[in-house]
Design a protein around this motif. Structure first.
Motif, PDB file in Angstrom:
ATOM      1  N   GLU A  31      33.156  15.568   3.397  1.00  0.00           N
ATOM      2  CA  GLU A  31      32.809  14.224   2.930  1.00  0.00           C
ATOM      3  C   GLU A  31      34.022  13.642   2.220  1.00  0.00           C
ATOM      4  O   GLU A  31      34.612  14.292   1.345  1.00  0.00           O
ATOM      5  CB  GLU A  31      31.602  14.289   2.001  1.00  0.00           C
ATOM      6  CG  GLU A  31      30.354  14.819   2.704  1.00  0.00           C
ATOM      7  CD  GLU A  31      29.209  15.133   1.763  1.00  0.00           C
ATOM      8  OE1 GLU A  31      29.363  14.928   0.538  1.00  0.00           O
ATOM      9  OE2 GLU A  31      28.160  15.581   2.241  1.00  0.00           O
TER      10      GLU A  31
ATOM     11  N   ARG B 249      24.957   8.398  -1.500  1.00  0.00           N
ATOM     12  CA  ARG B 249      24.139   8.471  -0.279  1.00  0.00           C
ATOM     13  C   ARG B 249      24.985   8.228   0.964  1.00  0.00           C
ATOM     14  O   ARG B 249      24.782   8.884   2.002  1.00  0.00           O
ATOM     15  CB  ARG B 249      23.005   7.442  -0.360  1.00  0.00           C
ATOM     16  CG  ARG B 249      22.010   7.540   0.794  1.00  0.00           C
ATOM     17  CD  ARG B 249      21.326   8.878   0.822  1.00  0.00           C
ATOM     18  NE  ARG B 249      20.352   8.968   1.915  1.00  0.00           N
ATOM     19  CZ  ARG B 249      20.100  10.078   2.590  1.00  0.00           C
ATOM     20  NH1 ARG B 249      20.742  11.200   2.303  1.00  0.00           N
ATOM     21  NH2 ARG B 249      19.204  10.075   3.553  1.00  0.00           N
TER      22      ARG B 249
ATOM     23  N   GLU C 207      26.669  11.435   1.748  1.00  0.00           N
ATOM     24  CA  GLU C 207      25.732  12.405   2.309  1.00  0.00           C
ATOM     25  C   GLU C 207      25.449  12.114   3.783  1.00  0.00           C
ATOM     26  O   GLU C 207      25.144  13.027   4.549  1.00  0.00           O
ATOM     27  CB  GLU C 207      24.435  12.384   1.503  1.00  0.00           C
ATOM     28  CG  GLU C 207      24.591  12.960   0.097  1.00  0.00           C
ATOM     29  CD  GLU C 207      23.362  12.729  -0.769  1.00  0.00           C
ATOM     30  OE1 GLU C 207      23.298  13.336  -1.861  1.00  0.00           O
ATOM     31  OE2 GLU C 207      22.471  11.945  -0.370  1.00  0.00           O
TER      32      GLU C 207
END
Length: 246
Positions: free
Chosen positions: A54, A128, A131
């Motif tokens: 990420e 978010r 994710e």
């Protein structure tokens, strides 16, 4: 085990902040954006994102406008700094365009509200996005004058619970005891402490950013952006770099 799963298990960090200067985007030009260079850096990000990492990004604005230099030439400092923040938004949009042309979902998140071109910074929403494997580019610094994009990178990295900050440098593959471009006998550190960076003024990041990373025990990995595959390689524990830690 498939190659993709194996590659993902080999990386040393699962969520990272990539900090690059605005100058990194101008290639051999003396000013502005060089699209092939932007695309090359985007491909470096793509290679890491494909590992399942990420990625957050902060990009400086020095290729367009640098607030401190504007202030030194007689411009009021706060105004100059806000102009510098707007330059970082332009760079973030350019990087977003390049990443999305590679099929990578990307969000530009601005500390200054400009709903037509970027999302406002809301921490939970940004988490978010990460994710969901979207690259988040944090623009406009911290939204405050007198703070650099180095400090913005350290702040956002902590807020996003990144495991490290990767500082991509131009023409330098780590932290040296003196400028290697001027002194051939300069020695590179493999590992250096936050306190040594501050005391010896090694120029990794500004003092506020170093203090913020030190207080939160967030390692900084300094490497060269010029080395193809360098970002991906260092995440796998290979390649030349310097680690700043406690």
């Amino acid at each position: 085990m498939s190659e993709e799963i194996q590659a993902a298990s080999d990386v040393t960090f699962k969520r990272v902040m990539l900090k690059i200067s605005g100058e990194a985007l101008m290639g051999d030009q003396g000013f502005g954006l060089h699209p092939p260079t932007v695309e090359r850096i985007a491909r470096e990000v793509q290679s890491v994102q494909e590992l399942g990492v990420e990625i957050c990004m902060v990009i400086g604005g020095g290729n367009i406008f640098r607030g401190l230099q504007g202030s030194a030439q007689g411009m009021e400092r706060t105004t100059a700094d806000y102009m510098g923040m707007l330059a970082t938004v332009m760079n973030a949009l350019a990087m977003q365009s390049s990443l999305e042309s590679l099929g990578i979902h990307t969000r530009v998140i601005s500390a200054i509200t400009m709903n037509e071109v970027a999302e406002p910074y809301i921490r939970r929403r940004a988490v978010r996005h990460l994710e969901k494997k979207r690259v988040c580019i944090f623009a406009a610094g911290t939204g405050n004058p007198y703070f650099t994009t180095d400090t913005a990178a350290a702040l956002r990295a902590n807020e996003m619970a990144c495991e490290a900050i990767f500082m991509g440098k131009n023409g330098v593959d780590g932290v040296y005891d003196k400028d290697p471009k001027k002194y051939p006998d300069a020695k590179r550190y493999d590992v250096v402490s936050y306190d040594d960076v501050l005391q010896k003024r090694l120029g990794v990041m500004d003092a506020s950013a170093i203090a913020l990373t030190r207080d939160n025990n967030l390692p900084i990995i300094v490497f060269s952006l010029d080395e193809p595959g360098g970002f991906k390689g260092i995440l796998a524990g290979k390649g030349t770099h310097t680690r700043v830690q406690g």
